[in-house]
Every structure is written in C-alpha cells, then in structure tokens.
Design a protein around this motif. Structure first.
Motif, PDB file in Angstrom:
ATOM      1  N   GLY A 235      37.040  35.003  49.098  1.00  0.00           N
ATOM      2  CA  GLY A 235      37.508  34.426  47.841  1.00  0.00           C
ATOM      3  C   GLY A 235      36.933  33.057  47.539  1.00  0.00           C
ATOM      4  O   GLY A 235      36.892  32.651  46.373  1.00  0.00           O
ATOM      5  N   HIS A 240      37.281  34.086  40.002  1.00  0.00           N
ATOM      6  CA  HIS A 240      37.155  35.241  39.120  1.00  0.00           C
ATOM      7  C   HIS A 240      38.532  35.764  38.725  1.00  0.00           C
ATOM      8  O   HIS A 240      39.543  35.483  39.377  1.00  0.00           O
ATOM      9  N   TRP A 245      36.762  40.313  40.390  1.00  0.00           N
ATOM     10  CA  TRP A 245      36.697  40.436  41.846  1.00  0.00           C
ATOM     11  C   TRP A 245      36.450  41.890  42.249  1.00  0.00           C
ATOM     12  O   TRP A 245      35.676  42.174  43.170  1.00  0.00           O
ATOM     13  N   TYR A 287      41.938  37.605  44.304  1.00  0.00           N
ATOM     14  CA  TYR A 287      40.883  38.127  45.185  1.00  0.00           C
ATOM     15  C   TYR A 287      41.435  39.121  46.206  1.00  0.00           C
ATOM     16  O   TYR A 287      40.906  40.233  46.365  1.00  0.00           O
ATOM     17  N   ASP A 291      40.591  43.058  46.450  1.00  0.00           N
ATOM     18  CA  ASP A 291      39.911  43.647  47.601  1.00  0.00           C
ATOM     19  C   ASP A 291      40.721  44.768  48.227  1.00  0.00           C
ATOM     20  O   ASP A 291      40.186  45.842  48.543  1.00  0.00           O
TER      21      ASP A 291
END
Length: 358
Positions: A235, A240, A245, A287, A291
């Motif tokens: 991150g 973002h 992300w 982030y 993910d």
C-alpha cells in the motif's frame, strides 16, 4: 475447488482421475501427485498456500546469519524446534495459516546455525506446514542482485540436498531481484532450474521482476514453465481508490493467477486501523480490502508480511513469553479477518473463526 459432474460422464471422469493421479507412499505419508498439465509439468494451484512470513527483525537483510524473531544463534536444534512449534501453533490457531516463509543466506546455511535453524523447518513440516525458503541479499550490497554467485550456488546446493526430497519445502531462488533486467532475471532463474534438475518445478517460486512487483514476463517465459511465481504488493507504493488498487494488482498478475502466490503484502496492524470498514477513507484500508478481495475472487494463495517480526508495525502477531514457553496474540483482529477472507476461510462477508482445510 468446485467439481461439477454430469451423470453421463461420471465413469469417464473417475477413470481419468485415477489415470492422472499417482499415489506414492513416502516416509509413511501418503502423497498425491498433481495431474500433469499440457506442458508436461504438474498442474499448479496457488490457492494451496495460506501463509505468513516469519522474519528477522532486520527485515531479513543480513551480512551474517538470518535469525527470525524469537530465535537466537545460541539456540540448539531442540530449542529452535520447540520455539518454532509454539510460534507455528500460534500462526495456525490464530490465523488458520498452513504455510510459513523463512529467509536463508550463505551466512546461515552450512554453518553451526544452519544445524540449529533447520529445527524451524523440521518443526513446520512435522506439523504439516508448507515452508518457502527464500534467499535475501545482504545490506552491504542491497543492489537487487545475488551478492556472491559462488556462495549462493553453494548455499542452494546445501539446502536442496537437505530438503529436496521433502514435498512440503519450496525454494525461492531470490527475493526482489530488482537489480536485474527482466531478461537477465529470467536467465538467472532458468539457470537455477538447470542447476537443480532433481527439484520438482512445482516446488520452486520464481520471483517477479523488480521488487517482485510484476510476474507477467516470467510467466511468459517457457523456460520457467511449471514453477510457481511470487509477487509482492504494498500500500505504500501509492495512494489509490479501492477500484484502482484492484486494477493495480490485477495488472501485475495478468493471466497468471493460477500459478502466482502473493508472498508479500501487508499493512499497519498496530495503529488501530479498522480493516472491516468498507467505507473507510484510509489508503491502507482500501488497499488491504482490495488485495484480499482480489485474492479471493482469483482463487490465489498469499503469504502475509509479516506474520511475526519484532518491531514491525505491520506484524500480524505479537510474541510473548521467554525461552521455549512462547505464544502469539493477534495485533489487529480486523486485519486478521481480512487475511482469512483472502484465503476463503470466511463466509463472503463474515469473519468466521479459523478452520482447518483439507
């Protein structure tokens, strides 16, 4: 993995499965070999890896032996094994982990410390953990290249001689090879494979280019077919939105999700961030949610950085106790929930307790 069976094809599917699957009894353990892919290499499934990094407080960059948090170079083999058993039990109980990534370097392997340090690997495999052994360069170089090629080769010869026949041990020739061009790194990785023809390719993790930040070029290199690929994503690399992300991570994976393991990713776990806040405006929250959602949707495995590293605010676990009487507690329950979510150990929106996986 979901299997859809049509009644008219049941017999043919069953016979094909029997033909493709070999059962081997080794050391009293029943091992199942994966079906071969069209290229002749075993089919890869990155979702098999639910892991954490167990790291040296110095970030694994050392010009002397690497010593994961909680261990000491004065420890005997028995002491290392006992400590590792306690720490690995914490990883499994608190998080549901079944994989641990450990550092190696030439200052550690083939030494008195190696004789003791191997107790951590043996403890892990004895508990059924998969172990990823990765090479880190030393801080005196820190140029993204192998420090001493001769010493590096000797180290890997020693490591693979000891663990090459252990199906739970995996080898990552180099962490973050940012000093090499894409072609030079692919040449180096292919050379490693050529030097170790007896190591099954599906037990090798080839790092992505740069800071392990993109796997598309190594994925496209046919010389590396049959290997897993390791990717890193953090991150602090940018700011973002959630959607950005997601796109950033997917662009680094390309069409290679089935063989890619995100073996480093992480966020602050000791600062009070709430990773269960879907509307959160913090960049790290966006982030980590992006993910872990992406990992889950792509069916990818991952190895969080770090599961344990003393002094690291990203550390998912905190170490307690002394001697061999060690235990772990989780620093951020919402962060741990997101990790399990990425591993598909929870319901789609829930935060279920860790569960065993067959």
């Amino acid at each position: 993995m979901r299997i859809r069976v049509r009644t008219s094809r049941t017999t043919r599917r069953f016979r094909a499965l029997l033909a493709a699957t070999a059962l081997v009894v080794s050391g009293g353990t029943l091992a199942v070999s994966a079906p071969a892919s069209a290229s002749g290499h075993p089919a890869l499934d990155s979702s098999r890896f639910r892991g954490v990094n167990w790291a040296d407080p110095r970030d694994n960059y050392a010009d002397d032996p690497v010593v994961p948090s909680g261990l000491s170079t004065s420890d005997s083999y028995a002491t290392v094994k006992a400590k590792a058993t306690a720490i690995l039990t914490g990883f499994r109980t608190n998080l549901g982990a079944d994989t641990v990534r450990l550092p190696v370097n030439p200052h550690s392997v083939g030494t008195g410390w190696w004789n003791a340090y191997s107790g951590a690997v043996d403890a892990a495999t004895g508990m059924g953990f998969k172990v990823v052994l990765g090479y880190w360069e030393g801080p005196s170089h820190k140029d993204g290249k192998v420090d001493d090629v001769s010493a590096w080769k000797s180290m890997w010869n020693t490591v693979t001689a000891k663990y090459g026949s252990n199906r739970l041990v995996y080898f990552e020739p180099m962490n973050e090879p940012f000093g090499y061009s894409a072609s030079a790194w692919a040449d180096t990785a292919a050379g490693w494979l050529g030097d170790h023809p007896g190591v099954p390719r599906d037990r090798v993790f080839v790092s992505g280019t740069g800071y392990n930040d993109n796997v598309t070029s190594v994925c496209a290199d046919s010389r590396l077919d049959g290997t897993y690929l390791s990717l890193h994503h953090y991150g602090f690399w940018g700011t973002h939105t959630y959607d950005e992300w997601v796109e950033d991570l997917r662009s680094r994976i390309g069409g290679c999700a089935g063989r890619t393991v995100l073996d480093e990713f992480g966020a602050p776990m000791t600062t009070g961030l709430r990773y269960d806040d879907a509307a959160g405006t913090d960049n790290f929250v966006r982030y980590l949610r992006a993910d872990t959602d992406t990992l889950r949707s792509l069916g990818m495995g991952s190895v969080y950085w770090p599961g344990l590293r003393n002094g690291d605010t990203y550390s998912m676990e905190a170490l307690h106790g002394s001697g061999t009487s060690l235990s772990l507690t989780t620093n951020n329950s919402s962060g741990a929930d997101r990790l399990r979510h990425g591993w598909s150990l929870t319901s789609a929106g829930g935060a279920d307790r860790p569960r065993a996986r067959g």
